[in-house]
Design a protein around this motif. Sequence first.
Motif, PDB file in Angstrom:
ATOM      1  N   LEU A   1       0.835  -1.206   0.000  1.00  0.00           N
ATOM      2  CA  LEU A   1       0.000   0.000   0.000  1.00  0.00           C
ATOM      3  C   LEU A   1       0.868   1.255   0.000  1.00  0.00           C
ATOM      4  O   LEU A   1       0.586   2.233  -0.690  1.00  0.00           O
ATOM      5  CB  LEU A   1      -0.909   0.022   1.234  1.00  0.00           C
ATOM      6  N   ALA A   2       1.940   1.193   0.793  1.00  0.00           N
ATOM      7  CA  ALA A   2       2.791   2.381   0.940  1.00  0.00           C
ATOM      8  C   ALA A   2       3.551   2.692  -0.350  1.00  0.00           C
ATOM      9  O   ALA A   2       4.077   3.789  -0.496  1.00  0.00           O
ATOM     10  CB  ALA A   2       3.772   2.183   2.096  1.00  0.00           C
ATOM     11  N   SER A   3       3.628   1.738  -1.266  1.00  0.00           N
ATOM     12  CA  SER A   3       4.414   1.976  -2.478  1.00  0.00           C
ATOM     13  C   SER A   3       3.544   2.350  -3.678  1.00  0.00           C
ATOM     14  O   SER A   3       4.053   2.588  -4.761  1.00  0.00           O
ATOM     15  CB  SER A   3       5.239   0.726  -2.805  1.00  0.00           C
ATOM     16  N   ILE A   4       2.233   2.408  -3.478  1.00  0.00           N
ATOM     17  CA  ILE A   4       1.359   2.727  -4.608  1.00  0.00           C
ATOM     18  C   ILE A   4       1.410   4.218  -4.926  1.00  0.00           C
ATOM     19  O   ILE A   4       1.349   5.067  -4.034  1.00  0.00           O
ATOM     20  CB  ILE A   4      -0.094   2.322  -4.284  1.00  0.00           C
ATOM     21  N   THR A   5       1.530   4.522  -6.198  1.00  0.00           N
ATOM     22  CA  THR A   5       1.479   5.924  -6.610  1.00  0.00           C
ATOM     23  C   THR A   5       0.026   6.342  -6.743  1.00  0.00           C
ATOM     24  O   THR A   5      -0.764   5.675  -7.411  1.00  0.00           O
ATOM     25  CB  THR A   5       2.170   6.098  -7.971  1.00  0.00           C
ATOM     26  N   VAL A   6      -0.327   7.432  -6.103  1.00  0.00           N
ATOM     27  CA  VAL A   6      -1.718   7.881  -6.162  1.00  0.00           C
ATOM     28  C   VAL A   6      -1.822   9.163  -6.976  1.00  0.00           C
ATOM     29  O   VAL A   6      -0.867   9.912  -7.103  1.00  0.00           O
ATOM     30  CB  VAL A   6      -2.293   8.130  -4.749  1.00  0.00           C
ATOM     31  N   THR A   7      -2.997   9.384  -7.531  1.00  0.00           N
ATOM     32  CA  THR A   7      -3.248  10.660  -8.190  1.00  0.00           C
ATOM     33  C   THR A   7      -3.728  11.614  -7.113  1.00  0.00           C
ATOM     34  O   THR A   7      -4.698  11.346  -6.419  1.00  0.00           O
ATOM     35  CB  THR A   7      -4.339  10.519  -9.258  1.00  0.00           C
ATOM     36  N   THR A   8      -3.034  12.728  -6.984  1.00  0.00           N
ATOM     37  CA  THR A   8      -3.370  13.630  -5.893  1.00  0.00           C
ATOM     38  C   THR A   8      -4.518  14.557  -6.256  1.00  0.00           C
ATOM     39  O   THR A   8      -5.295  14.949  -5.419  1.00  0.00           O
ATOM     40  CB  THR A   8      -2.149  14.471  -5.491  1.00  0.00           C
TER      41      THR A   8
ATOM     42  N   GLU B   1       7.739  10.636 -14.060  1.00  0.00           N
ATOM     43  CA  GLU B   1       7.061  11.106 -12.848  1.00  0.00           C
ATOM     44  C   GLU B   1       7.403  12.571 -12.570  1.00  0.00           C
ATOM     45  O   GLU B   1       6.602  13.317 -12.047  1.00  0.00           O
ATOM     46  CB  GLU B   1       7.503  10.261 -11.646  1.00  0.00           C
TER      47      GLU B   1
END
Lengths: 184, 619
Positions: free
Chosen positions: B41-48, B579
């Motif tokens: 979970l901590a490594s997932i890239t999220v759209t802010t 990124e």
Amino acid sequence: MNASRRAVLALIATATAFGGRAFAQALEVTESTVKAAFLYKFAGYIDWPDVALEPAGGAFVIGVMGNDEVLAELGRIQPGRSVAGRALAVRKVRDLDSLAGVQMLFVGRPESARLPVVVRAAQRQGILVVSETERGLEAGSVINFVVLDNRVGFDVSLDSAERSGHRVSSRMLAVARRVVPKAG
Amino acid sequence: MNKSSIGRALAGALLAAAPLAQSAILLAQASDLAELSLEQLASITVTTASRRAEPLVDAPASIYVITAEDIRRSGANSIPELLRLAPNLHVARADNTQYAISARGFNNVLANKMLVLIDGRTVYTPLFSGVFWEAQDTFLEDIDRIEVISGPAATLWGANGVNGVINIITRSSARTQGALLAGVGGTRESGIGGRFGGAAFADGTYRAYAKYTDRDHFNLTSGAPIRDASRMLATGLRTDWERAAETITLQGDGYSGDVDQAPAARSISGGNLLGRWTRSLEAGSGLQLQAYYDRTNRDHPGTFKEALDTFDVELQHTIGSLPGHRLIWGAGYRQAFLPADRNLRWGNVFAQDQIALLERLELTLGLKLETNIYTHTEYLPNARLAWHLSPEHLAWAAYSRAVRAPSRIDRDVFFPGAPPYLLVSNTTFDSEIARIAEIGYRALVTPALSLSATAFHHDYPNLRSVGLSPAGPVFANGIEGRVQGVEAWGIYQVTQVWRLTGGLVAMHERLRVAPGQVDFGGLPSLGNDPNHIALLRSAWDITPRHQLDLALRHAGQLKNPVVPAYTVLDARFGWRVTEGLELSLSVQNAFDRDYSEWGAPNNRAMLERAVLLKAVLKL
């Protein structure tokens, strides 16, 4: 868990193994989605005080204040899931009078100004408070979400955990970005 | 999960293999993620950026919010160009650096009925109550949002907010950490800017920015060049300390630049320093204290030179502990030292109470008393009724009295510098008053569709005219009139990857010389407004890395001087290469229509097609 869900999971797991970049192209994941998943997962890594689990046999309730997106995502997690041998339930919390029966409380950013007051009320009832604001731990929450480089991480305060009577497993602490030790 | 989910999962797998495939994007739900480990979970890239339609603003007023996402996708490189995103503003570019920007009429490059703030600092000049837009700049990537209120908001904001308020808010330095570089190059302008943010002492954070822009001259419709090329440097520093119940902000900016004109370039420079302290108290109460100093220098060789110092201090106290009431009161004091030894002072006290009448009915009553050296005390009351039909639907009505207090030009100006004067100073020009009635409706019709509509009626009994005195022509209050209209906009998230924003303002302005008064040219200088403006924007994520933004802008004809109606298309293509690197290509007036937005026929700038390449690199 059926085959299709496994397929999604396999995809996510593979992609995260590659640093999440390929994954980011295939999937749209919002901050709220990840936070909701975290909240559910946290519950499994916490030792709950007896006072928090009274009365016996009830549901395990995650309360959400001031973040309807996380509330909605938790609603999608909830069906058929359980925490500490109890069915998972999710509830919107509007004010401090409706905290009874809640085990974990997530305080969204819009309500952050009230955090110190919320924490005081929650600690008395053995409720674990999770926040998502700068200086959330300083305001007394046990877990605080931090978004850095488009990834959701979290900080943990062992000091606050002790005040509300919770124990946080070392496996969870290993993933935390920052751990505030117990006072003294 | 059903079969279609399997299909979606497969589509997702295929997309991962072919990153450029222009196909549906899989939306991961928390139910999918709940099986992952904490590490995963901590490594997932999220759209802010929020991909949903903007939530309903609960305020009973006509507010449009330009978000950071809108700003990023606009391709704009200046604050006035960003303001084109607000459907409730008429933005007309007069030349390279000058703009006419106003809400609900009275537009002019000297438009004087708008209140403009950047991070709580008033930027309209007490010289003529308008804004020198060429002097207002910041690192646009650090702007959090721009709130555009059409209509009066004088009680809480101040005396000049007669027709609208533009409130530009930058992010806390805690949210702008690290290095960001932005470079632009194009047919009209080129420039470079950068920001760096880090940790400051005692748990604080800071950021510093610098931005340099070089703008090429424009041409007249005849093709002849205009002397209006410009060079501008803007820098700034901001520090924030955010504790649980307390935030302290210290920030300052400095700028310097010059703009070509005949006979010699005008030079502008200035700086400001602002401190703000806010403290949240129990039960929704809070306290805010803010003070700033601002210095503005302006030199138009041969005609005009100004050095303005402004001091401003404001206190605001919100009391949320009274059952059924939310009370805000405050006081402020501002002092400005203008050239030729004029010392202007404004003081104010205000109070506003939001009263819960019934469960769904809220009444807001506010009153501000403001003093100035010309007309002494002005009172600015306002009453607003908000009816929450449901959490998603709000109907509201408001009645306000707003005031534009005299500026220095209204009272103290002799023009030209030597006799015979076309205009002499006076001691009689009074504040322009506006009585404004509004009704509005805002709704989040579905989670994907938000709407706002407002009907307004502004009544102006004593607008500025040019009258006669024994010594010569003087400013007087001899024009009366009214402006009526509707403004409406909606944001529709058609699919996860496609959003439409549309807006329309239609209004009717009727101004005339009041009975028993004369006017020698005051009427046309009040403003030059279209009967309608319209906007349609499309934001499409072709893939998570490729974006196409289109904007269709329309303004009706301006009457005096006549500027023909126009419809132009702006386009932007954005490409997130990695990124940390985003490239975009923007085209304003994509079909290269011959058009102008402002000015007299033989003397106005032609807005030719403009191409701008932008690179934003996050380090």
